[in-house]
Design a protein around this motif. Structure first.
Motif, PDB file in Angstrom:
ATOM      1  N   ARG A 449       0.854  -1.190   0.000  1.00 53.66           N
ATOM      2  CA  ARG A 449       0.000   0.000   0.000  1.00 53.66           C
ATOM      3  C   ARG A 449       0.887   1.236   0.000  1.00 53.66           C
ATOM      4  NH1 ARG A 449      -0.668   2.374   5.156  1.00 53.66           N
ATOM      5  NH2 ARG A 449       0.267   1.155   6.857  1.00 53.66           N
ATOM      6  N   VAL A 450       0.323   2.346  -0.422  1.00 52.68           N
ATOM      7  CA  VAL A 450       1.058   3.609  -0.404  1.00 52.68           C
ATOM      8  C   VAL A 450       1.140   4.088   1.040  1.00 52.68           C
ATOM      9  CG1 VAL A 450       1.101   6.001  -1.188  1.00 52.68           C
ATOM     10  CG2 VAL A 450       0.276   4.204  -2.724  1.00 52.68           C
ATOM     11  N   LEU A 451       2.350   4.277   1.542  1.00 53.38           N
ATOM     12  CA  LEU A 451       2.528   4.708   2.927  1.00 53.38           C
ATOM     13  C   LEU A 451       2.513   6.229   3.031  1.00 53.38           C
ATOM     14  CD1 LEU A 451       5.334   2.336   4.278  1.00 53.38           C
ATOM     15  CD2 LEU A 451       2.876   1.933   4.100  1.00 53.38           C
ATOM     16  N   GLN A 452       1.972   6.729   4.129  1.00 52.92           N
ATOM     17  CA  GLN A 452       2.118   8.141   4.450  1.00 52.92           C
ATOM     18  C   GLN A 452       3.586   8.412   4.761  1.00 52.92           C
ATOM     19  OE1 GLN A 452      -0.111  10.557   4.385  1.00 52.92           O
ATOM     20  NE2 GLN A 452      -1.911   9.293   3.938  1.00 52.92           N
ATOM     21  N   PRO A 453       4.061   9.644   4.553  1.00 54.38           N
ATOM     22  CA  PRO A 453       5.480   9.928   4.815  1.00 54.38           C
ATOM     23  C   PRO A 453       5.951   9.483   6.196  1.00 54.38           C
ATOM     24  CG  PRO A 453       4.498  11.770   3.651  1.00 54.38           C
ATOM     25  CD  PRO A 453       3.373  10.809   3.952  1.00 54.38           C
ATOM     26  N   VAL A 457       8.866   6.778   6.932  1.00 61.44           N
ATOM     27  CA  VAL A 457      10.032   7.075   7.767  1.00 61.44           C
ATOM     28  C   VAL A 457      10.198   6.000   8.832  1.00 61.44           C
ATOM     29  CG1 VAL A 457      10.919   8.650   9.526  1.00 61.44           C
ATOM     30  CG2 VAL A 457      10.073   9.557   7.366  1.00 61.44           C
ATOM     31  N   ASN A 458       9.100   5.618   9.476  1.00 61.03           N
ATOM     32  CA  ASN A 458       9.179   4.579  10.503  1.00 61.03           C
ATOM     33  C   ASN A 458       9.626   3.249   9.913  1.00 61.03           C
ATOM     34  OD1 ASN A 458       8.350   6.310  12.547  1.00 61.03           O
ATOM     35  ND2 ASN A 458       6.186   5.826  12.288  1.00 61.03           N
ATOM     36  N   ALA A 459       9.152   2.957   8.705  1.00 60.10           N
ATOM     37  CA  ALA A 459       9.557   1.710   8.052  1.00 60.10           C
ATOM     38  C   ALA A 459      11.060   1.712   7.777  1.00 60.10           C
ATOM     39  CB  ALA A 459       8.775   1.526   6.753  1.00 60.10           C
ATOM     40  N   VAL A 460      11.554   2.825   7.268  1.00 59.82           N
ATOM     41  CA  VAL A 460      12.984   2.931   6.982  1.00 59.82           C
ATOM     42  C   VAL A 460      13.803   2.839   8.264  1.00 59.82           C
ATOM     43  CG1 VAL A 460      14.779   4.494   6.142  1.00 59.82           C
ATOM     44  CG2 VAL A 460      12.674   4.206   4.826  1.00 59.82           C
ATOM     45  N   CYS A 473      18.757   8.103   8.401  1.00 62.48           N
ATOM     46  CA  CYS A 473      17.363   7.820   8.772  1.00 62.48           C
ATOM     47  C   CYS A 473      16.786   8.973   9.586  1.00 62.48           C
ATOM     48  CB  CYS A 473      17.267   6.517   9.560  1.00 62.48           C
ATOM     49  SG  CYS A 473      17.592   5.029   8.589  1.00 62.48           S
ATOM     50  N   ARG A 474      17.576   9.483  10.525  1.00 66.25           N
ATOM     51  CA  ARG A 474      17.108  10.607  11.330  1.00 66.25           C
ATOM     52  C   ARG A 474      16.937  11.858  10.471  1.00 66.25           C
ATOM     53  NH1 ARG A 474      20.826   8.219  14.971  1.00 66.25           N
ATOM     54  NH2 ARG A 474      22.460   9.698  14.410  1.00 66.25           N
ATOM     55  N   LEU A 475      17.852  12.077   9.546  1.00 62.59           N
ATOM     56  CA  LEU A 475      17.753  13.239   8.678  1.00 62.59           C
ATOM     57  C   LEU A 475      16.539  13.128   7.762  1.00 62.59           C
ATOM     58  CD1 LEU A 475      18.971  15.878   7.724  1.00 62.59           C
ATOM     59  CD2 LEU A 475      20.461  14.594   6.194  1.00 62.59           C
ATOM     60  N   LEU A 476      16.253  11.926   7.292  1.00 63.02           N
ATOM     61  CA  LEU A 476      15.066  11.716   6.459  1.00 63.02           C
ATOM     62  C   LEU A 476      13.804  12.096   7.219  1.00 63.02           C
ATOM     63  CD1 LEU A 476      13.873  10.541   3.785  1.00 63.02           C
ATOM     64  CD2 LEU A 476      13.714   8.363   4.989  1.00 63.02           C
ATOM     65  N   LYS A 477      13.753  11.761   8.494  1.00 65.32           N
ATOM     66  CA  LYS A 477      12.586  12.122   9.301  1.00 65.32           C
ATOM     67  C   LYS A 477      12.433  13.632   9.378  1.00 65.32           C
ATOM     68  CE  LYS A 477      10.435  11.341  13.812  1.00 65.32           C
ATOM     69  NZ  LYS A 477      10.557  10.653  15.131  1.00 65.32           N
ATOM     70  N   GLU A 478      13.539  14.352   9.546  1.00 69.09           N
ATOM     71  CA  GLU A 478      13.475  15.812   9.588  1.00 69.09           C
ATOM     72  C   GLU A 478      12.960  16.367   8.258  1.00 69.09           C
ATOM     73  OE1 GLU A 478      17.162  17.548  10.688  1.00 69.09           O
ATOM     74  OE2 GLU A 478      17.450  16.271  12.435  1.00 69.09           O
ATOM     75  N   LEU A 479      13.427  15.799   7.152  1.00 64.92           N
ATOM     76  CA  LEU A 479      12.988  16.270   5.842  1.00 64.92           C
ATOM     77  C   LEU A 479      11.505  16.008   5.630  1.00 64.92           C
ATOM     78  CD1 LEU A 479      15.859  15.291   3.368  1.00 64.92           C
ATOM     79  CD2 LEU A 479      15.187  17.567   4.110  1.00 64.92           C
TER      80      LEU A 479
END
Length: 715
Positions: A449-453, A457-460, A473-479
């Protein structure tokens, strides 16, 4: 709950040592919420700590030295030094360079806090071998950035005042290098106005006057024996020497000197350029000015963007996938301080990473790590893009990125079984960007399924330290959080392109998207009319020659729906009769093909320059409701925020950032607002077209949020 207070760990440390009372803490927190400042600044402004005492304590806490605001206000920083840390990075990190020691390659910067991550980012961006962070008041660091980067000569006036500055100069002239503080941990910065070259003292004497450099007089030099010693070494950073040029294509400009990026936070030793260069290899500067090189890189990426968009237009669910990966990759590079040729090479890899990879599976780093079929296919095809482009003048970092895309942080990937920071940073960035784009772009991913951002982020993050770089991973969450904030604060409009020719719409789609518009595309009049009926379309750019009816027929039908939507014709039909007919029917404008995409975008912008922005929707899993309220308040937004959850639906009305009214079930006003703040799961939607009526909530937004948090904490 709202986002954690920046610098909040200092409050915890002060409380643990019994240096901060409950009343002082409450005052500090209130000031931080009211003024949106760091904890250190709030401690000073609220009166909990005098600046001098707090700076001394912070310097001891971070095991470094400090610079008082008054002394920092008199610093003169050489322009060459400022070029080592770009203004955008200085603003984002909250740092300002103040000193360069050429003999050891050490750069000194002022910042509110000294962390290893901060030092690493500044080091990688500046090319310095070592970075020393000196503690300064947050407001003083901002003022230093405004003074030295922006030329604001009065940036420090609100902090020190003209009279205070004159008094301090007189005191410094009498007492020597320490002024009023007289503390050995303070960095004396007197006498800057008199320096013709660079430094923080007189002539070759550096910081404090006298041969001792920083401290002046009999006080030992700061960092003696460990980097900051006698001051003759301190001078404006000279231009980097030009080593012997490598064979092959023209080398980059000095602005693109290879970075040494030891990610996760930043990157070391990444040499980019022609295929014959290698990481850390000496390279000669280009004869082209940096501005010309940057312009050429931008034009090259624009061309690549168009080419890849055309290639991927028939990839069904993967349409525009590589373009999105390149966008995310570029943003990650920007946040990491990677610039010039390094950024250029990594973004190229993001654009072309899927080219030539045939097979049944879409090969992302996550898919390859989880499924044997994906892994087997990836082992056969991972080198295909490199083989296709290996004979071209493509940057070596691009090839390195492509070759190591399926390495894993834990060392179990391929082809080299590299682990951790041994994996090229470009490969780590593109791997995480592609996985995120795959999870949020279509439903044929591991989660079906299409995940919400926020979900993506949690999946990654679930694969941090096994597949992915944990810091990235932490930087991706900020973005991801930043993207939602941008949408909340933006005035997004939707433009519908109607043309049977994909080549015509592709370039316009790219240009309009880059200009900040949401774009939809229809190939015939029937599809276009259906989209107008089902979606909020703000403007239409249409060909006259369409299947299923002409553009003129479409305009009549749209008018029949009662929708008010400007139509701009961009068409091959240029006879006088057609032009007159278009305007007679109410067309907003009429352009003949070939029309410049920039002209079309300008016309659309002109048509939509007035009126309220388009709404935005989101999930509370992406951003907590108090954070949404805070973003809208800071952005001075007007409109209606609707919240839907299992507990019911409610509304919060805003006018210029102020909470105006609220309703939830049987509640109205402040009680409804507090009840809504307890909701943790659900959806929200912002309608910026609503203008609130009578004001039922008088309390400031910050006060409302603080009271809501207090009620939640008390259960």
């Amino acid at each position: 709950m709202s986002q954690p207070l920046e610098g909040g760990e200092i409050l915890d440390a002060l409380r643990a040592r019994g240096l901060l009372t409950d009343d002082q803490l409450r005052l500090t927190m209130a000031e931080a919420q009211r003024s949106h400042v760091r904890a250190e600044e709030a401690l000073i402004v609220s009166g909990a700590f005098p600046e001098a005492d707090l700076l001394k304590w912070l310097a001891a806490h971070h095991r470094t030295q400090f610079v008082s605001t008054e002394k920092l206000s008199r610093a003169n920083v050489d322009r060459q030094l400022l070029r080592m840390v770009p203004r955008q990075l200085a603003q984002r990190l909250g740092v300002c360079p103040i000193l360069w020691k050429q003999s050891s390659g050490t750069l000194a910067v002022v910042a509110p806090a000294a962390t290893a991550a901060l030092e690493e980012q500044v080091r990688a961006s500046s090319g310095a071998q070592r970075v020393q962070v000196l503690i300064a008041r947050p407001a003083a660091v901002r003022a230093a950035i405004a003074k030295h980067y922006d030329g604001d000569a009065r940036a420090f006036v609100p902090l020190v005042g003209e009279r205070a500055r004159k008094k301090k100069r007189a005191s410094a002239a009498e007492t020597g290098s320490f002024g009023a503080l007289g503390d050995a941990n303070s960095i004396p910065l007197d006498g800057f106005e008199d320096i013709d070259d660079f430094g923080f003292g007189g002539g070759a004497q550096g910081f404090g006057g006298g041969a001792q450099g920083f401290a002046g007089g009999a006080t030992p030099a700061f960092g003696a024996g460990a980097g900051f010693g006698a001051s003759p070494d301190f001078a404006a950073p000279a231009a980097k020497p030009a080593p012997a040029p490598p064979p092959g294509p023209p080398p980059p400009s000095p602005e693109s000197t290879p970075l040494v990026i030891s990610a996760p936070d930043i990157m070391a030793g990444l040499a980019i350029g022609g295929t014959d260069s290698s990481p850390g290899e000496a390279r000669a500067p280009s004869s082209h000015p940096p501005e010309a090189m940057a312009s050429e890189r931008e034009a090259y990426l624009d061309m690549l963007h168009v080419m890849v968009t055309l290639i991927e237009r028939d990839r069904k669910e993967l349409k525009d996938h590589s373009v999105e990966v390149a966008r995310l990759t570029g943003e990650l590079c920007d946040r990491l301080g990677i610039r010039g040729e390094a950024r250029h090479g990594i973004v190229i890899a993001a654009y072309i990473h899927d080219i030539g990879k045939s097979g049944n599976y879409h090969l992302t780093a996550l898919n390859v790590s989880r499924y044997e079929g994906h892994r087997a296919q990836a082992q056969r095809s991972y080198g295909t893009p490199g083989r296709l482009f290996g004979g071209t003048k493509i940057p070596k970092v691009t090839l390195e990125t492509l070759d190591h895309l399926y390495e894993r942080w834990d060392g179990t990937g391929f082809p080299g079984k590299l682990a951790g920071k041994d994996i090229p940073l470009g490969a780590r960035i593109v791997a995480i960007a592609e996985t995120f784009a795959d999870l949020t772009g279509h439903d044929k991913n591991p989660y079906r399924r299409v995940l919400q951002p926020a979900e993506a982020v949690n999946a990654v993050q679930g694969f941090a330290e096994t597949v992915f770089d944990p810091s990235l991973c932490r930087l991706l969450k900020e973005l991801a959080m930043g993207d939602l904030q941008k949408k909340l604060l933006a005035d997004r409009r939707t433009v519908l392109l109607v043309d049977p020719d994909p080549d015509e719409t592709t370039v316009l789609d790219i240009r309009l998207s880059s200009a900040g518009y949401d774009v939809q595309v229809a190939r015939d009049a029937r599809d276009a009319l259906q989209r107008v009926r089902e979606a909020d379309i703000d403007a239409i750019v249409s060909e006259v020659e369409l299947d299923g009816g002409s553009g003129f027929d479409l305009l009549r039908q749209i008018q029949g729906t009662g929708r008010s939507c400007p139509v701009l014709f961009v068409t091959t039909r240029g006879d006088r009769e057609s032009v007159n007919q278009g305007f007679a029917l109410g067309a907003a404008d009429y352009l003949m093909k070939p029309a410049s995409p920039e002209v079309v975008v300008a016309k659309v912008r002109q048509l939509l320059s007035k009126g309220a922005g388009r709404g935005i929707q989101g999930s509370l899993s992406e951003m907590a409701l108090p954070d949404v309220v805070q973003v809208l308040g800071n952005g001075r937004k007007t409109g209606k925020l609707t919240v839907r959850s299992r507990a019911g639906s409610g509304e919060i009305h805003f006018r210029e950032g102020h909470v105006w009214d609220s309703s939830f079930g049987s509640h109205r006003g402040e009680e409804a607002f507090y009840a809504l703040m307890r909701i943790r799961e659900g959806e929200f939607a912002l309608d910026p077209t609503l203008s609130p009526g009578a004001r039922l909530i008088e309390a400031p937004t910050e006060t409302l949020l603080l009271e809501a948090m207090r009620r939640i904490d008390e259960g």
